[in-house]
Design an enzyme around this catalytic site. Structure first.
Site, PDB file in Angstrom:
ATOM      1  N   LYS A 105       0.519  -1.188   0.657  1.00 38.92           N
ATOM      2  CA  LYS A 105      -0.040  -0.420   0.054  1.00 38.92           C
ATOM      3  C   LYS A 105       1.061   1.691  -0.430  1.00 38.92           C
ATOM      4  O   LYS A 105       0.454   2.069  -0.465  1.00 38.92           O
ATOM      5  CB  LYS A 105      -0.670  -0.363   1.017  1.00 38.92           C
ATOM      6  N   ASN A 106       2.200   1.358   0.360  1.00 36.71           N
ATOM      7  CA  ASN A 106       2.884   2.561   1.099  1.00 36.71           C
ATOM      8  C   ASN A 106       4.040   2.353   0.111  1.00 36.71           C
ATOM      9  O   ASN A 106       4.459   3.449   0.045  1.00 36.71           O
ATOM     10  CB  ASN A 106       3.103   2.568   2.760  1.00 36.71           C
TER      11      ASN A 106
ATOM     12  N   CYS B 140      -5.116   7.726   8.961  1.00 35.54           N
ATOM     13  CA  CYS B 140      -5.679   7.535  10.438  1.00 35.54           C
ATOM     14  C   CYS B 140      -5.410   8.587  11.667  1.00 35.54           C
ATOM     15  O   CYS B 140      -4.251   8.773  11.377  1.00 35.54           O
ATOM     16  CB  CYS B 140      -4.847   6.215  11.013  1.00 35.54           C
TER      17      CYS B 140
ATOM     18  N   ARG C  47      -0.223  14.767  13.211  1.00 34.38           N
ATOM     19  CA  ARG C  47       0.176  14.559  12.123  1.00 34.38           C
ATOM     20  C   ARG C  47       0.008  14.745  11.098  1.00 34.38           C
ATOM     21  O   ARG C  47      -0.636  16.250   9.400  1.00 34.38           O
ATOM     22  CB  ARG C  47      -0.567  12.818  11.043  1.00 34.38           C
TER      23      ARG C  47
ATOM     24  N   ASP D 142       4.345   0.597  12.619  1.00 34.03           N
ATOM     25  CA  ASP D 142       3.336   0.074  12.042  1.00 34.03           C
ATOM     26  C   ASP D 142       2.824  -1.431  12.274  1.00 34.03           C
ATOM     27  O   ASP D 142       1.361  -2.062  12.183  1.00 34.03           O
ATOM     28  CB  ASP D 142       2.817  -0.522  10.406  1.00 34.03           C
TER      29      ASP D 142
ATOM     30  N   ARG E 116      -8.781  -0.114   4.384  1.00 28.16           N
ATOM     31  CA  ARG E 116      -7.792  -0.081   3.233  1.00 28.16           C
ATOM     32  C   ARG E 116      -6.202  -0.462   2.947  1.00 28.16           C
ATOM     33  O   ARG E 116      -5.328   1.092   2.427  1.00 28.16           O
ATOM     34  CB  ARG E 116      -7.297   2.370   4.399  1.00 28.16           C
TER      35      ARG E 116
HETATM   36  C1  EPZ Z   1       3.861   6.993   6.681  1.00 30.99           C
HETATM   37  O1  EPZ Z   1       3.968   7.764   6.821  1.00 30.99           O
HETATM   38  C2  EPZ Z   1       2.878   5.431   6.425  1.00 30.99           C
HETATM   39  N1  EPZ Z   1       1.814   6.026   5.380  1.00 30.99           N
HETATM   40  C3  EPZ Z   1       2.237   5.110   7.683  1.00 30.99           C
HETATM   41  O2  EPZ Z   1       1.363   4.011   7.720  1.00 30.99           O
HETATM   42  C4  EPZ Z   1       3.860   4.989   8.257  1.00 30.99           C
HETATM   43  O3  EPZ Z   1       2.869   4.615  10.400  1.00 30.99           O
HETATM   44  C5  EPZ Z   1       4.072   5.704   8.483  1.00 30.99           C
HETATM   45  O4  EPZ Z   1       5.196   6.351   7.708  1.00 30.99           O
HETATM   46  C6  EPZ Z   1       5.937   6.026   9.390  1.00 30.99           C
HETATM   47  O5  EPZ Z   1       6.321   4.692   9.084  1.00 30.99           O
HETATM   48  C7  EPZ Z   1       2.006   6.193   4.130  1.00 30.99           C
HETATM   49  O6  EPZ Z   1       3.321   5.825   3.757  1.00 30.99           O
HETATM   50  C8  EPZ Z   1       0.975   6.384   2.898  1.00 30.99           C
HETATM   51  P1  EPZ Z   1       5.472   9.856   9.218  1.00 30.99           P
HETATM   52  P2  EPZ Z   1       4.072   9.550   6.950  1.00 30.99           P
HETATM   53  O7  EPZ Z   1       5.931  11.482   8.254  1.00 30.99           O
HETATM   54  O8  EPZ Z   1       3.890  10.045   5.757  1.00 30.99           O
HETATM   55  C9  EPZ Z   1       5.843  13.456  12.321  1.00 30.99           C
HETATM   56  C10 EPZ Z   1      -0.340   2.860   7.586  1.00 30.99           C
HETATM   57  O9  EPZ Z   1      -0.692   2.259   8.525  1.00 30.99           O
HETATM   58  N2  EPZ Z   1       5.222  14.039  10.660  1.00 30.99           N
HETATM   59  O10 EPZ Z   1       7.431   9.467   9.080  1.00 30.99           O
HETATM   60  O11 EPZ Z   1       2.351  10.104   7.898  1.00 30.99           O
HETATM   61  C11 EPZ Z   1       4.324  12.378  11.934  1.00 30.99           C
HETATM   62  O12 EPZ Z   1       3.052  13.326  13.005  1.00 30.99           O
HETATM   63  C12 EPZ Z   1       0.678   4.353   7.983  1.00 30.99           C
HETATM   64  O13 EPZ Z   1      -0.331   2.027   6.693  1.00 30.99           O
HETATM   65  C13 EPZ Z   1       6.143  15.635  11.470  1.00 30.99           C
HETATM   66  O14 EPZ Z   1       5.974  16.332  12.383  1.00 30.99           O
HETATM   67  O15 EPZ Z   1       4.891   9.873   8.123  1.00 30.99           O
HETATM   68  C14 EPZ Z   1       5.014  11.349  13.355  1.00 30.99           C
HETATM   69  O16 EPZ Z   1       4.674  11.733  14.341  1.00 30.99           O
HETATM   70  C15 EPZ Z   1       0.106   4.819   9.152  1.00 30.99           C
HETATM   71  N3  EPZ Z   1       5.450  16.468  10.412  1.00 30.99           N
HETATM   72  C16 EPZ Z   1       5.574  10.893  11.996  1.00 30.99           C
HETATM   73  O17 EPZ Z   1       6.312  12.449  12.303  1.00 30.99           O
HETATM   74  C17 EPZ Z   1       5.482  16.052   9.080  1.00 30.99           C
HETATM   75  O18 EPZ Z   1       4.946  17.446   8.503  1.00 30.99           O
HETATM   76  C18 EPZ Z   1       6.443   9.773  11.522  1.00 30.99           C
HETATM   77  O19 EPZ Z   1       5.548  10.579  10.720  1.00 30.99           O
HETATM   78  C19 EPZ Z   1       5.674  14.888   8.885  1.00 30.99           C
HETATM   79  C20 EPZ Z   1       5.424  14.343  10.136  1.00 30.99           C
END
Ligand code: EPZ
Length: 423
Positions: free
Chosen positions: A22-23, A119, A124, A307, A399
């Protein structure tokens, strides 16, 4: 609304062909808006998020859809792209809609979107995404929940304060057609980042270093379509291992990339499970009783994936001893523990720490999936429970998992999908 009915206690046994990731498919679908000619994506998972991305592509004027003959192939023609705005209703369906920001800016120098959905596992924010795009010369106006971006991206040196997966992908998408060179230090290293770079390079981009600590993107003038196979879903693979650990049994995962889930299989081995891997298979056997794990820390790749926290916790609910979880990535990712407690689990949550005292048995209960991976955790727990469980809100699970009930039934689980009125 549908729900899953699960009668726990069956040992699991058999082979599972792991679905496409998916990702990986979601950022690649966004990237396809930048490609002239036809793009053919193979091994695409049929998920609600995949259909959401296809709706966005078609709204933007592209022609995109699953092939009528080959079930896991998506064909895209982006030459009809004729707009750069995405309605809130489509943006809010998933987190991954945010990738269209980088892709539309890369292709058109404009985009009008709102904050994405996804989610409820934390606030986020997208501040890291926006700060990076501003460094690339994009004018960004945020007002009333909307985001208006203008400007053709130019190359920049970008150091990420946190190796955000989404921000890294958005920067790559904005940089591939930018004027000049973009360097990213402290990028995310997840396999899905490497897959996106491989896809874009196959389309004529010039990206080096994806998967490592320093990515360099030299902007090119255009991208063409290509044929690309989506990598297997490492999180779905880990899910079915955790379900088998919880329920007991032995399974073989086919068409997976074992090293992508090394940090998870390391924990499963600590839990007394047997694992043997080849280049594209994992042979897995759960040995009961499972052993508790001193501490599971969620980390960025290649560490233990956030995850996988929920469904590994599900298996540890009936392990012998006390396990501790430290959820270091998201601030609100223990919503599934309420469902585990209703099944008889002994879990205490304090902030980002959860303490799991193994109990002899879980018992079937009625629960609601709080989010995608929390829902998968409830499925794993229900498979190990005595009696019948009901899981509602399974649209979250759909999803990220292709027909989870069919996959689990194929290895012996007693699980069925019913409408909310039970039929
Ligand atoms: C990706 O989400 C994945 N989703 C998530 O999978 C996964 O849990 C996550 O990466 C971490 O591996 C997709 O790829 C579609 P991040 P993403 O930006 O990109 C903070 C699933 O179940 N952050 O690495 O949203 C954020 O709040 C999903 O398949 C900021 O503060 O993750 C979090 O605490 C859930 N500012 C941390 O970084 C930003 O601008 C990690 O977020 C961006 C992120």
């Amino acid at each position: 609304m549908q729900k899953l009915i699960i009668k726990g206690g069956n040992r699991l046994s058999g082979d599972i062909r792991v679905q496409g990731a998916k990702n990986a498919v979601l950022p690649i679908l966004a990237a396809s808006v930048m490609c002239c000619g036809e793009t053919v994506l193979k091994n695409c998972p049929r998920l609600s998020d995949t259909y959401s991305a296809l709706r966005i592509l078609n709204f933007l004027g592209c022609s995109a859809g699953f092939d009528i003959c080959i079930t896991d192939v998506i064909n895209i023609k982006a030459d009809g792209l004729d707009r750069f705005d995405i309605p809130d209703s489509l943006m809010r369906e998933m987190r991954s809609s945010i990738f269209f920001m980088g892709a539309l800016l890369g292709k058109t120098g404009q985009c009008r979107i709102c904050f994405p959905g996804g989610c409820d596992i934390g606030s986020r924010p997208i501040d890291i995404h926006l700060a990076a795009l501003r460094k690339m010369g994009i004018i960004i106006n945020e007002a009333n929940g909307g985001i208006e971006c203008t400007g053709k991206p130019h190359g920049a040196k970008i150091a990420l304060s946190f190796p955000s997966v989404g921000a890294t992908e958005n920067i790559i998408l904005a940089a591939v057609l930018a004027d000049g060179t973009t360097e990213i230090t402290n990028p995310a290293r997840e396999p899905e980042i490497t897959a996106l770079a491989e896809f874009l390079n196959k389309c004529g981009a010039d990206i080096k270093g994806a998967g490592g600590g320093h990515i360099i993107i030299n902007g090119v003038s255009s991208l063409h379509g290509c044929e690309y196979e989506i990598i297997p879903d490492r999180i779905a693979a880990a899910t079915y291992l955790a379900c088998t650990a919880a329920a007991g049994g032995e399974i073989t995962l086919c068409k997976c990339i074992p090293y992508h889930l090394d940090a998870v299989t390391a924990v499963l081995e600590q839990m007394n499970c047997l694992i043997h891997s080849t280049s594209d298979k994992i042979f897995f056997s759960a040995r009961k009783p499972l052993k508790a794990v001193n501490i599971v820390r969620t980390m960025v790749y290649p560490g233990f994936p956030t995850d996988c926290q929920a469904f590994i916790m599900a298996a540890l609910c009936t392990a012998r001893g006390t396990s501790i979880f430290a959820e270091n990535i998201f601030e609100n990712r223990y919503q599934h523990t309420g469902g585990f407690q209703r099944m008889g689990a002994d879990i205490r949550v304090e902030g980002r720490v959860a303490v799991v005292e193994g109990v002899k048995h879980l018992y079937g209960a009625k629960t609601d999936a709080p989010d995608l991976r929390g829902g998968a955790g409830l499925v794993a727990a229900a498979l190990s429970a005595d009696g019948i469980s009901e899981i509602s809100n399974i649209h979250y699970i759909d999803r990220g998992y292709e027909a989870i009930e069919k996959t689990l039934s194929s290895i012996g689980a007693d699980i069925k999908r019913v409408n909310s009125d039970g039929r």
